[in-house]
Design a protein around this motif. Structure first.
Motif, PDB file in Angstrom:
ATOM      1  N   ALA A   7       0.822  -1.211   0.000  1.00 60.42           N
ATOM      2  CA  ALA A   7       0.000   0.000   0.000  1.00 60.42           C
ATOM      3  C   ALA A   7       0.857   1.262   0.000  1.00 60.42           C
ATOM      4  CB  ALA A   7      -0.938  -0.001   1.201  1.00 60.42           C
ATOM      5  N   ASP A   8       1.984   1.241   0.727  1.00 61.24           N
ATOM      6  CA  ASP A   8       2.865   2.409   0.745  1.00 61.24           C
ATOM      7  C   ASP A   8       3.344   2.756  -0.667  1.00 61.24           C
ATOM      8  OD1 ASP A   8       2.543   2.192   3.447  1.00 61.24           O
ATOM      9  OD2 ASP A   8       4.674   2.331   3.932  1.00 61.24           O
ATOM     10  N   LYS A   9       3.683   1.738  -1.433  1.00 57.94           N
ATOM     11  CA  LYS A   9       4.184   1.965  -2.793  1.00 57.94           C
ATOM     12  C   LYS A   9       3.123   2.616  -3.670  1.00 57.94           C
ATOM     13  CE  LYS A   9       6.492  -0.367  -6.635  1.00 57.94           C
ATOM     14  NZ  LYS A   9       7.029  -1.662  -7.150  1.00 57.94           N
ATOM     15  N   VAL A  10       1.865   2.217  -3.491  1.00 63.32           N
ATOM     16  CA  VAL A  10       0.768   2.813  -4.263  1.00 63.32           C
ATOM     17  C   VAL A  10       0.637   4.297  -3.927  1.00 63.32           C
ATOM     18  CG1 VAL A  10      -1.714   2.743  -4.731  1.00 63.32           C
ATOM     19  CG2 VAL A  10      -0.447   0.610  -4.390  1.00 63.32           C
ATOM     20  N   GLY A  11       0.694   4.632  -2.626  1.00 61.53           N
ATOM     21  CA  GLY A  11       0.589   6.029  -2.214  1.00 61.53           C
ATOM     22  C   GLY A  11       1.742   6.874  -2.720  1.00 61.53           C
ATOM     23  N   ILE A  12       2.964   6.335  -2.657  1.00 56.95           N
ATOM     24  CA  ILE A  12       4.148   7.072  -3.120  1.00 56.95           C
ATOM     25  C   ILE A  12       4.092   7.297  -4.628  1.00 56.95           C
ATOM     26  CG2 ILE A  12       6.651   6.882  -3.412  1.00 56.95           C
ATOM     27  CD1 ILE A  12       6.685   5.427  -0.669  1.00 56.95           C
ATOM     28  N   GLU A  13       3.623   6.308  -5.371  1.00 57.00           N
ATOM     29  CA  GLU A  13       3.510   6.452  -6.826  1.00 57.00           C
ATOM     30  C   GLU A  13       2.596   7.613  -7.197  1.00 57.00           C
ATOM     31  OE1 GLU A  13       3.214   3.177 -10.212  1.00 57.00           O
ATOM     32  OE2 GLU A  13       1.276   3.440  -9.216  1.00 57.00           O
ATOM     33  N   ALA A  14       1.461   7.740  -6.505  1.00 55.79           N
ATOM     34  CA  ALA A  14       0.536   8.846  -6.771  1.00 55.79           C
ATOM     35  C   ALA A  14       1.163  10.183  -6.397  1.00 55.79           C
ATOM     36  CB  ALA A  14      -0.765   8.632  -6.004  1.00 55.79           C
ATOM     37  N   ALA A  15       1.866  10.229  -5.263  1.00 55.78           N
ATOM     38  CA  ALA A  15       2.490  11.477  -4.814  1.00 55.78           C
ATOM     39  C   ALA A  15       3.574  11.928  -5.784  1.00 55.78           C
ATOM     40  CB  ALA A  15       3.066  11.291  -3.417  1.00 55.78           C
ATOM     41  N   GLU A  16       4.393  10.997  -6.254  1.00 54.31           N
ATOM     42  CA  GLU A  16       5.462  11.357  -7.188  1.00 54.31           C
ATOM     43  C   GLU A  16       4.903  11.830  -8.526  1.00 54.31           C
ATOM     44  OE1 GLU A  16       7.893   7.862  -7.240  1.00 54.31           O
ATOM     45  OE2 GLU A  16       9.143   8.564  -5.561  1.00 54.31           O
ATOM     46  N   MET A  17       3.785  11.255  -8.946  1.00 46.74           N
ATOM     47  CA  MET A  17       3.145  11.712 -10.180  1.00 46.74           C
ATOM     48  C   MET A  17       2.666  13.155 -10.026  1.00 46.74           C
ATOM     49  SD  MET A  17      -0.223  10.170 -12.119  1.00 46.74           S
ATOM     50  CE  MET A  17       0.481   8.527 -12.235  1.00 46.74           C
ATOM     51  N   LEU A  18       2.064  13.477  -8.884  1.00 47.57           N
ATOM     52  CA  LEU A  18       1.604  14.845  -8.637  1.00 47.57           C
ATOM     53  C   LEU A  18       2.777  15.817  -8.633  1.00 47.57           C
ATOM     54  CD1 LEU A  18      -0.551  16.934  -7.815  1.00 47.57           C
ATOM     55  CD2 LEU A  18      -0.083  16.310  -5.428  1.00 47.57           C
ATOM     56  N   LEU A  19       3.845  15.478  -7.926  1.00 45.66           N
ATOM     57  CA  LEU A  19       5.000  16.372  -7.833  1.00 45.66           C
ATOM     58  C   LEU A  19       5.627  16.610  -9.207  1.00 45.66           C
ATOM     59  CD1 LEU A  19       6.613  14.959  -4.569  1.00 45.66           C
ATOM     60  CD2 LEU A  19       5.407  17.141  -4.835  1.00 45.66           C
ATOM     61  N   ALA A  20       5.690  15.574 -10.031  1.00 45.46           N
ATOM     62  CA  ALA A  20       6.237  15.735 -11.384  1.00 45.46           C
ATOM     63  C   ALA A  20       5.398  16.710 -12.197  1.00 45.46           C
ATOM     64  CB  ALA A  20       6.306  14.382 -12.082  1.00 45.46           C
ATOM     65  N   ASN A  21       4.077  16.663 -12.023  1.00 48.89           N
ATOM     66  CA  ASN A  21       3.196  17.577 -12.750  1.00 48.89           C
ATOM     67  C   ASN A  21       3.304  19.008 -12.245  1.00 48.89           C
ATOM     68  OD1 ASN A  21       1.705  16.159 -14.847  1.00 48.89           O
ATOM     69  ND2 ASN A  21       0.844  14.909 -13.205  1.00 48.89           N
ATOM     70  N   LEU A  22       3.729  19.185 -10.994  1.00 50.21           N
ATOM     71  CA  LEU A  22       3.901  20.533 -10.455  1.00 50.21           C
ATOM     72  C   LEU A  22       5.246  21.141 -10.855  1.00 50.21           C
ATOM     73  CD1 LEU A  22       2.451  20.077  -6.845  1.00 50.21           C
ATOM     74  CD2 LEU A  22       1.390  21.256  -8.783  1.00 50.21           C
ATOM     75  N   ARG A  23       6.225  20.322 -11.149  1.00 56.41           N
ATOM     76  CA  ARG A  23       7.572  20.830 -11.446  1.00 56.41           C
ATOM     77  C   ARG A  23       7.674  21.498 -12.806  1.00 56.41           C
ATOM     78  NH1 ARG A  23       9.312  15.346  -9.732  1.00 56.41           N
ATOM     79  NH2 ARG A  23       9.636  15.413  -7.466  1.00 56.41           N
ATOM     80  N   HIS A  24       6.874  21.073 -13.794  1.00 62.86           N
ATOM     81  CA  HIS A  24       7.091  21.560 -15.159  1.00 62.86           C
ATOM     82  C   HIS A  24       6.584  22.975 -15.406  1.00 62.86           C
ATOM     83  CE1 HIS A  24       2.864  20.817 -16.010  1.00 62.86           C
ATOM     84  NE2 HIS A  24       2.987  19.511 -15.889  1.00 62.86           N
ATOM     85  N   GLY A  25       5.808  23.538 -14.496  1.00 61.52           N
ATOM     86  CA  GLY A  25       5.389  24.929 -14.640  1.00 61.52           C
ATOM     87  C   GLY A  25       4.161  25.151 -15.494  1.00 61.52           C
ATOM     88  N   GLY A  26       3.548  24.088 -16.011  1.00 58.12           N
ATOM     89  CA  GLY A  26       2.354  24.233 -16.829  1.00 58.12           C
ATOM     90  C   GLY A  26       1.113  24.493 -15.996  1.00 58.12           C
TER      91      GLY A  26
END
Length: 518
Positions: free
Chosen positions: A422-441
């Motif tokens: 379950a931890d891996k599922v939560g981390i995967e979602a969090a990392e996807m969100l952070l990647a979308n915030l980094r690009h500036g779009g």
């Protein structure tokens, strides 16, 4: 049965023509500068028009353009005489007697009467034209033109290669929706050629059948595994329509193909979509409600989505009811100012026999991951146990949304799988969100391609700022340009804050699609 129809991106009035002797008359209101059975109209100063007219007959070549010019004050007599003369020159005979009942044509209220040839004449007993289509012309300075050139005739179909670019179901969804909206007969070949199991899957077949039903069209070759279909659309109508994948096929993908169509229906629509609500390789229903809905409604439409039952892989069994009211036109959008992130929230869910602890573990792991990078915001992710009467089967997952000061929305999501912590599922979602915030779009990687068809249909210039342009987005742009003739440009963002980021501006000059029923 022979017929010729001119399709434009503006409303049309269709005049049915009886096969025997008689006439068909149509009256219209003076709402726009001019009307014509036309592909093209050029204006040389006030009241002087050149109409390129199309009429067809099965014994003649496919079309006879007839150009004619006249001053508006004597339009009825001279238009009639010159039109018939041009048709006599082109065809060697007079196919129609044409009478104009308004001395203000073009541009005023009035009516046409088209009469079949007399019995015993060379054309007696033949159908010269099944229907005539009146296209409103949009007047500009020194020029008057329709929204689009004629796009299709009987016997001609738009050919789509379903194996290029993204090579999956998106090509089928975009091309079918645009075919339905624009009245374009369509053939799609090499369906999903880029996938390990090419051809139609249940969710694609269900989507095709729904679009066929909501416009009363004709669909051939549509069966599981088929790699080629033909589709001939008719008029879009409202009402209740059902699509059932009978699998865990995504209801959100069914929504993607049907929603653009029903926005231009004659009356409100209710879409009953059955299948998977939280499925792999597709947006989760939570993403559709929390991210897609508020952004898509900036185009000037609203819809309601009632989640009756959630369904998961592999059984499906979910059902959502989507209610949509039609619009006259779509507004353009401008999403180029991201602002600053002000909220981060979400939900982690479990259903069936899975314990609530799994949802709590996903949420806690996601929060820890986000706080490593964003420390000044409270992150609220609610663990949820879905009610047994509102979920079919076992499933788990998480979605996390970031909201900005300018109303932009970004998300990261993941679904639980057997044997995955379950931890891996939560981390995967969090990392996807952070990647979308980094690009500036201003939109995330999963929203950008979903907005393309609405940008293409909108009445004006739309702009969105994105991170790296995905292959799905490139594919949607390609087919929107090819089928709808919308004009897209994609360029690197020139703003100083984006200089070191992989950030782009997607701009589209929409076709101004208008609902002929409103």
């Amino acid at each position: 049965m022979f017929h010729h129809t001119i399709q434009t991106h503006f409303p049309v009035f269709e005049v049915p023509v009886d096969a025997g002797e008689g006439s068909a008359t149509h009256d219209w209101e003076n709402k726009i500068p001019a009307w014509g059975i036309t592909e093209e109209c050029t204006c040389w100063g006030k009241g002087f028009w050149n109409l390129k007219v199309l009429l067809c007959h099965p014994l003649w070549p496919a079309q006879f353009p007839a150009s004619l010019g006249t001053q508006s004050h004597n339009a009825p007599r001279s238009l009639s005489e010159r039109w018939v003369e041009r048709m006599r020159t082109a065809a060697g005979r007079v196919p129609w007697g044409i009478r104009f009942h308004s001395n203000s044509f073009p541009g005023g209220a009035g009516s046409f009467s088209f009469r079949r040839a007399r019995p015993g004449s060379a054309l007696s007993g033949l159908r010269a034209c099944r229907r005539l289509v009146f296209c409103p012309l949009q007047q500009g300075r020194g020029r008057c033109r329709p929204g689009s050139e004629a796009l299709a005739m009987e016997g001609q179909r738009v050919e789509v290669d379903g194996g290029i670019m993204e090579g999956g179901g998106q090509i089928l969804r975009v091309s079918t929706a645009l075919s339905c909206l624009l009245g374009l007969p369509l053939r799609v070949q090499k369906i999903r050629a880029g996938r390990s199991t090419p051809g139609l899957r249940p969710q694609h077949l269900s989507g095709l059948e729904m679009v066929r039903d909501l416009c009363g069209g004709h669909l051939e070759g549509a069966e599981i595994g088929s790699t080629e279909i033909t589709f001939t659309p008719e008029k879009i109508r409202g009402g209740v329509h059902t699509a059932d994948t009978k699998t865990a096929g995504s209801v959100c993908l069914l929504m993607q193909v049907s929603m653009p169509c029903v926005l231009f229906a004659a009356s409100p629509s209710e879409l009953r979509l059955k299948g998977g609500t939280n499925a792999e390789m597709a947006p989760q229903i939570d993403y559709t409600m929390m991210v897609f809905k508020p952004i898509a409604e900036k185009f000037g439409f609203t819809f309601n989505c009632d989640i009756k039952t959630r369904g998961y892989y592999p059984k499906g069994g979910g059902e959502v009811i989507v209610r949509v009211s039609p619009v006259k036109r779509l507004d353009p959008i401008n999403l180029t100012d991201r602002g600053s992130v002000t909220k981060i929230y979400g939900r982690a869910f479990v259903a069936g026999v899975l314990p609530l602890k799994v949802a709590k573990d996903m949420a806690a792991a996601a929060v820890r991951c986000i706080r490593k990078e964003i420390r000044d915001l409270y992150v609220s992710i609610q663990p949820v146990q879905e009610a047994r009467d509102q979920a079919f089967g076992n499933g788990s997952g998480i979605i996390i949304v970031a909201e900005t000061s300018t109303g932009c929305l970004f998300a990261g999501s993941s679904l639980g799988k057997r044997g995955v912590n379950a931890d891996k599922v939560g981390i995967e979602a969090a990392e996807m969100l952070l990647a979308n915030l980094r690009h500036g779009g201003t939109v995330d990687e999963y929203l950008q391609d979903q907005l393309i068809i609405f940008m293409a249909l909108a009445n004006g210039i739309s702009r969105i700022k994105t991170g790296p342009v995905t292959l799905h987005t490139q594919t949607a742009i390609h087919f929107a340009e090819q089928l709808a003739k919308a004009k897209f440009t994609v360029k690197k963002s020139e703003e100083e804050e984006d200089a070191t980021k992989d950030t782009y501006i997607i701009e589209c000059e929409g076709i101004g699609m208008a609902n002929p029923h409103l």
